[in-house]
Design an enzyme around this catalytic site. Sequence first.
Site: not given
Ligand code: CAA
Length: 379
Positions: A126, A157, A268, A310, A335, A339, A362
């Site tokens: 967002e 996208t 060259k 995982r 590079q 030019g 992502e």
């Molecule tokens: N799988 C499953 N569960 C997960 C997880 C995973 N990979 N990562 C975290 N969780 C769970 C945690 O265990 C936690 O669970 P509980 O509530 O049970 O404890 C919960 O989710 C919250 O996790 P965090 O405390 O780690 O969450 P956070 O708010 O600190 O954020 C972050 C984590 C990794 C920074 C996340 O916000 C993030 O991934 N941000 C990046 C977003 C992103 O990649 N956006 C891309 C958009 S798409 C795009 O760009 C595509 C395009 O257009 C081409």
Amino acid sequence: MDFELDDALLSLQATARRFADEEIIPIAAECDVTGDFPIDVLKKAWELGLSHTGIPEEFGGVGLPVVAACIGVEELARGCSGITTSIISNDLALNPILLGGSDDQCREWLGPCAEDYKLMAFCLSEPGAGSDVAGLQLQAQRDGGDYILNGTKAWITNGGYADLYTVFATLDRSSRHKGMSAFVIPAGTPGLTPGRKEDKMGQRASDTTLVHFDDVRVPERQRLGAEGEGFKIAMATLDRARPQVAALAVGIARRALEESLAYAGERKAFGQQIGDFQAIQFMLADMAKGIEASRLLTMQSAWLLDAGRRAAKQSAMAKCFATDVAMEATTDAVQIFGGNGYTREYPVEKLMRDAKLMQIYEGTNQIQRVVIARELSRE
Ligand code: CAA
């Protein structure tokens, strides 16, 4: 350990390579200039089984393992990363249905995407919430058996052309990630409208837009997973999608190396080919070793996912490493071209602009490092 590709993977690789040479490369430069969206080429990729590859066979799709999908993506991206981003964004968008949806929901929403060409869009980011997913604001309010969605998604996208959107919204902002739910919403639903198309630095063939939600009524049966499971569905989706982003970056870096090798063999200076100078050879060698290492990390993360394990750490490592390598390789390619490399007459400046986006979307590479560090502290 076996690094050989079997016949099926070799055939997929050859199909994707041919498609890149015959369909993508001839239009890539023009789309980069005009920003035109090559929907016909995207459809042809789908017809060949190179798009929407994650739809399982039981729902009518090609059901490629992630390893196979990555092999195809690397080849396509060698042709044009913008076009390939549009292709892989379908898999990004269909994963919330696969990971959060019931069998009936998968059949209802993925079946038609396997039968007919339907473009998909993943709506997570967002204007005020890119890296901080739990801070998203798109409001979902209960209204009997429906939800009413209000707010705006950004940098989506395929946003302007999608037939199907997977959307993340919050029922309770104060609950942060625990308040989030996921939905599948078809285009044409009243109140869902694509907004401004972004005028991007690179990857200009991919369509990137705002998507507005004004009182969009969504029946409960279009919610994916339980209420409050949206954040985990989003994270699991990103874990699964990042190897394809890494593979895409490998494709960009490979093209940079290919173009640089050819140029270094022709150009060259001081009475010899520039490729005979160690200064140039070292850049080529670094590109080649970066590509190999990126591909290995990509394949390892894809293999973990295919084994049902995982892969948060390895997916983040692959995405971060491969996209940094692509940025470095394309910068070095400019590079090497000197030019000439800085002009639009040669293909490497496009590669450099395209590569920059890979370090941002992502999950920025700073966020990937956050993910890696958190996973390390769990071990
Ligand atoms: N799988 C499953 N569960 C997960 C997880 C995973 N990979 N990562 C975290 N969780 C769970 C945690 O265990 C936690 O669970 P509980 O509530 O049970 O404890 C919960 O989710 C919250 O996790 P965090 O405390 O780690 O969450 P956070 O708010 O600190 O954020 C972050 C984590 C990794 C920074 C996340 O916000 C993030 O991934 N941000 C990046 C977003 C992103 O990649 N956006 C891309 C958009 S798409 C795009 O760009 C595509 C395009 O257009 C081409």
